[in-house]
Write an enzyme that holds these catalytic residues in place. Sequence first.
Site, PDB file in Angstrom:
ATOM      1  N   ASN A 209       0.839  -1.200   0.000  1.00  0.00           N
ATOM      2  CA  ASN A 209       0.000   0.000   0.000  1.00  0.00           C
ATOM      3  C   ASN A 209       0.873   1.249   0.000  1.00  0.00           C
ATOM      4  O   ASN A 209       2.101   1.153  -0.007  1.00  0.00           O
ATOM      5  CB  ASN A 209      -0.963  -0.028   1.191  1.00  0.00           C
ATOM      6  CG  ASN A 209      -0.216  -0.101   2.502  1.00  0.00           C
ATOM      7  OD1 ASN A 209       0.520   0.804   2.860  1.00  0.00           O
ATOM      8  ND2 ASN A 209      -0.375  -1.222   3.210  1.00  0.00           N
ATOM      9  N   ASP A 277      -4.961  -5.957   5.142  1.00  0.00           N
ATOM     10  CA  ASP A 277      -6.032  -6.744   5.774  1.00  0.00           C
ATOM     11  C   ASP A 277      -6.108  -8.161   5.214  1.00  0.00           C
ATOM     12  O   ASP A 277      -6.609  -9.063   5.876  1.00  0.00           O
ATOM     13  CB  ASP A 277      -7.373  -6.033   5.572  1.00  0.00           C
ATOM     14  CG  ASP A 277      -7.448  -4.773   6.421  1.00  0.00           C
ATOM     15  OD1 ASP A 277      -6.847  -4.771   7.517  1.00  0.00           O
ATOM     16  OD2 ASP A 277      -8.085  -3.795   5.990  1.00  0.00           O
ATOM     17  N   LYS A 287       7.695 -17.894 -10.247  1.00  0.00           N
ATOM     18  CA  LYS A 287       7.075 -16.723 -10.862  1.00  0.00           C
ATOM     19  C   LYS A 287       5.855 -17.144 -11.688  1.00  0.00           C
ATOM     20  O   LYS A 287       5.937 -18.092 -12.485  1.00  0.00           O
ATOM     21  CB  LYS A 287       8.095 -16.024 -11.761  1.00  0.00           C
ATOM     22  CG  LYS A 287       7.592 -14.734 -12.347  1.00  0.00           C
ATOM     23  CD  LYS A 287       8.622 -14.093 -13.267  1.00  0.00           C
ATOM     24  CE  LYS A 287       7.991 -12.900 -13.975  1.00  0.00           C
ATOM     25  NZ  LYS A 287       8.776 -12.451 -15.113  1.00  0.00           N
ATOM     26  N   PHE A 323      -3.836   3.732  14.725  1.00  0.00           N
ATOM     27  CA  PHE A 323      -3.985   4.783  13.716  1.00  0.00           C
ATOM     28  C   PHE A 323      -5.182   4.450  12.842  1.00  0.00           C
ATOM     29  O   PHE A 323      -5.518   3.268  12.675  1.00  0.00           O
ATOM     30  CB  PHE A 323      -2.725   4.859  12.834  1.00  0.00           C
ATOM     31  CG  PHE A 323      -1.679   5.803  13.372  1.00  0.00           C
ATOM     32  CD1 PHE A 323      -0.967   5.489  14.515  1.00  0.00           C
ATOM     33  CD2 PHE A 323      -1.419   7.007  12.735  1.00  0.00           C
ATOM     34  CE1 PHE A 323      -0.009   6.356  15.023  1.00  0.00           C
ATOM     35  CE2 PHE A 323      -0.470   7.887  13.228  1.00  0.00           C
ATOM     36  CZ  PHE A 323       0.243   7.558  14.370  1.00  0.00           C
ATOM     37  N   LYS A 337     -13.085   1.964  15.684  1.00  0.00           N
ATOM     38  CA  LYS A 337     -11.840   1.174  15.776  1.00  0.00           C
ATOM     39  C   LYS A 337     -11.261   1.230  17.183  1.00  0.00           C
ATOM     40  O   LYS A 337     -10.731   0.241  17.690  1.00  0.00           O
ATOM     41  CB  LYS A 337     -10.800   1.685  14.759  1.00  0.00           C
ATOM     42  CG  LYS A 337     -11.112   1.240  13.344  1.00  0.00           C
ATOM     43  CD  LYS A 337     -10.160   1.816  12.307  1.00  0.00           C
ATOM     44  CE  LYS A 337     -10.711   1.555  10.916  1.00  0.00           C
ATOM     45  NZ  LYS A 337      -9.907   2.082   9.839  1.00  0.00           N
ATOM     46  N   LYS A 341     -10.946  -2.417  18.898  1.00  0.00           N
ATOM     47  CA  LYS A 341      -9.592  -2.947  19.099  1.00  0.00           C
ATOM     48  C   LYS A 341      -9.107  -2.749  20.531  1.00  0.00           C
ATOM     49  O   LYS A 341      -7.954  -3.043  20.836  1.00  0.00           O
ATOM     50  CB  LYS A 341      -8.636  -2.307  18.091  1.00  0.00           C
ATOM     51  CG  LYS A 341      -9.097  -2.524  16.638  1.00  0.00           C
ATOM     52  CD  LYS A 341      -8.061  -2.167  15.607  1.00  0.00           C
ATOM     53  CE  LYS A 341      -8.677  -2.267  14.212  1.00  0.00           C
ATOM     54  NZ  LYS A 341      -7.755  -2.744  13.200  1.00  0.00           N
TER      55      LYS A 341
HETATM   56  N1  CTP Z   1      -4.132  -2.933  12.136  1.00  0.00           N
HETATM   57  C1  CTP Z   1      -3.543  -4.092  12.593  1.00  0.00           C
HETATM   58  N2  CTP Z   1      -3.688  -5.245  11.891  1.00  0.00           N
HETATM   59  C2  CTP Z   1      -4.426  -5.280  10.771  1.00  0.00           C
HETATM   60  C3  CTP Z   1      -5.043  -4.103  10.297  1.00  0.00           C
HETATM   61  C4  CTP Z   1      -4.865  -2.951  11.009  1.00  0.00           C
HETATM   62  O1  CTP Z   1      -2.862  -4.052  13.631  1.00  0.00           O
HETATM   63  N3  CTP Z   1      -4.558  -6.420  10.117  1.00  0.00           N
HETATM   64  C5  CTP Z   1      -3.957  -1.700  12.919  1.00  0.00           C
HETATM   65  C6  CTP Z   1      -3.264  -0.578  12.181  1.00  0.00           C
HETATM   66  O2  CTP Z   1      -1.875  -0.607  12.396  1.00  0.00           O
HETATM   67  C7  CTP Z   1      -3.904   0.655  12.787  1.00  0.00           C
HETATM   68  C8  CTP Z   1      -5.308   0.203  13.151  1.00  0.00           C
HETATM   69  O3  CTP Z   1      -5.235  -1.219  13.240  1.00  0.00           O
HETATM   70  O4  CTP Z   1      -3.270   1.054  13.952  1.00  0.00           O
HETATM   71  C9  CTP Z   1      -6.358   0.579  12.163  1.00  0.00           C
HETATM   72  O5  CTP Z   1      -5.970   0.135  10.876  1.00  0.00           O
HETATM   73  P1  CTP Z   1      -6.905   0.340   9.628  1.00  0.00           P
HETATM   74  O6  CTP Z   1      -6.271  -0.295   8.441  1.00  0.00           O
HETATM   75  O7  CTP Z   1      -7.294   1.778   9.548  1.00  0.00           O
HETATM   76  O8  CTP Z   1      -8.197  -0.445  10.113  1.00  0.00           O
HETATM   77  P2  CTP Z   1      -8.800  -1.818   9.756  1.00  0.00           P
HETATM   78  O9  CTP Z   1      -9.205  -2.453  11.032  1.00  0.00           O
HETATM   79  O10 CTP Z   1      -7.904  -2.602   8.874  1.00  0.00           O
HETATM   80  O11 CTP Z   1     -10.119  -1.402   8.981  1.00  0.00           O
HETATM   81  P3  CTP Z   1     -10.317  -0.888   7.464  1.00  0.00           P
HETATM   82  O12 CTP Z   1      -9.058  -1.237   6.698  1.00  0.00           O
HETATM   83  O13 CTP Z   1     -11.503  -1.621   7.011  1.00  0.00           O
HETATM   84  O14 CTP Z   1     -10.536   0.590   7.568  1.00  0.00           O
END
Ligand code: CTP
Length: 400
Positions: A209, A277, A287, A323, A337, A341
Amino acid sequence: MFANKKIVLGICGGIAAYKAADIASWLKKNGADVHCVMTANAAKFISPLVLQALTANPVAVDEFVTGPGWGIVHIALADKADALVIVPATANVIGKIAAGIADDALTSAVLAATCPLFMAPAMNTNMYRNPAVQHNLATLREHGWHILPPASGHLACGAVGEGKLPDVTVIEEALQKLLLPRQDLAGKKVLVTAGPTSEPIDPVRYITNRSSGKMGYAVAAVARERGAEVVLVSGAHLATPAGVRLIKSGSAVEMREAVISEYDTCDIVVMAAAVADYRVAAPADRKIKKTDDNDELTLHLVKNPDILRELGEKKTHQLLVGFAAETNDLDAYATAKLQKKNADMLVGNDVSRAGAGFDVDTNIITIFQPGGIKTEYPLCSKQQAAEYILDAVVEALRGR
Ligand code: CTP
């Protein structure tokens, strides 16, 4: 305040050079031993005699000056410095330092210096915004320079805009922070994750990303400056901040392993990483080749572990900071969140706003805390945003 501190004050040839006299005087009045080094052009704007009189030390302009007490000028300056401070820094000298050029006493002293480095750039707005100058400043930041952004206002050239040397009081405040850093995180172990994760598709391709890692690295650097033991788990391609232990990680699964192995001994965890995610269920071990008979390729993805959520579930004494980078409905998503979390703080930023997106050096953050507490902060450098976040962390720990 600065007794026993030796400061090398570099002065470049810009109209703001005269303000360096105020800085020299303030440092001296506060007990510092100040050694000025000027570029030849700076000496056209302000007489070395002024700085010599204010600091009670000889002023280096000529790198090849000889005489009792001088030694090799640039080495003598660099060796004695507790900090090297350039006020003002011109585009030319910024460019030379970024390129590693050492063609006068100031730039040679910079190359030889191992102490904390600080500069306050000042120049015409268009020069400041020039991509070459911005690129050079970014390089210097990566090399660990503390850079005070210029102020906006009326410039000597008649233009109005960014590029003005900040008020002397603002420079003094920044120098105070550099020379006498707060140690309010001493004795704490801080774990920071930063940057993107990369999820392999095959041995040559991966899903990632747009996160640069700059925000997490800034948190790690500032936490270290404020006295913490800092472990940084990251796959970003940035220079590791001084004094920080780096654990390199690639995929979310690797990041989770590294984080979990450090978690029990941590006091504070800042999950700034943009964790993927989903990952490819079964990455190919060779490959993947394109074929003539199929215009489509389907990748089967499975959910990655949610590291922050797991940390929230296992939490004993740790303070957890997450974050949320969103493009819309920041308040609702960040609040959800925070709760889901079991974090103690959620740093939200709307990446669609100018100055808060990916791979820029600035951010606009809002900190969400349980009980509906929401604190908004102005557009600032990622370094300053890190200070805000850690201020909130220190405050939250105090309340425990
Ligand atoms: N995070 C994590 N592990 C994941 C996804 C996210 O620890 N698999 C943590 C990120 O480091 C961040 C927080 O969770 O501190 C929120 O991440 P974000 O990507 O915004 O949230 P998601 O829960 O993945 O939700 P979405 O992508 O649907 O917005």
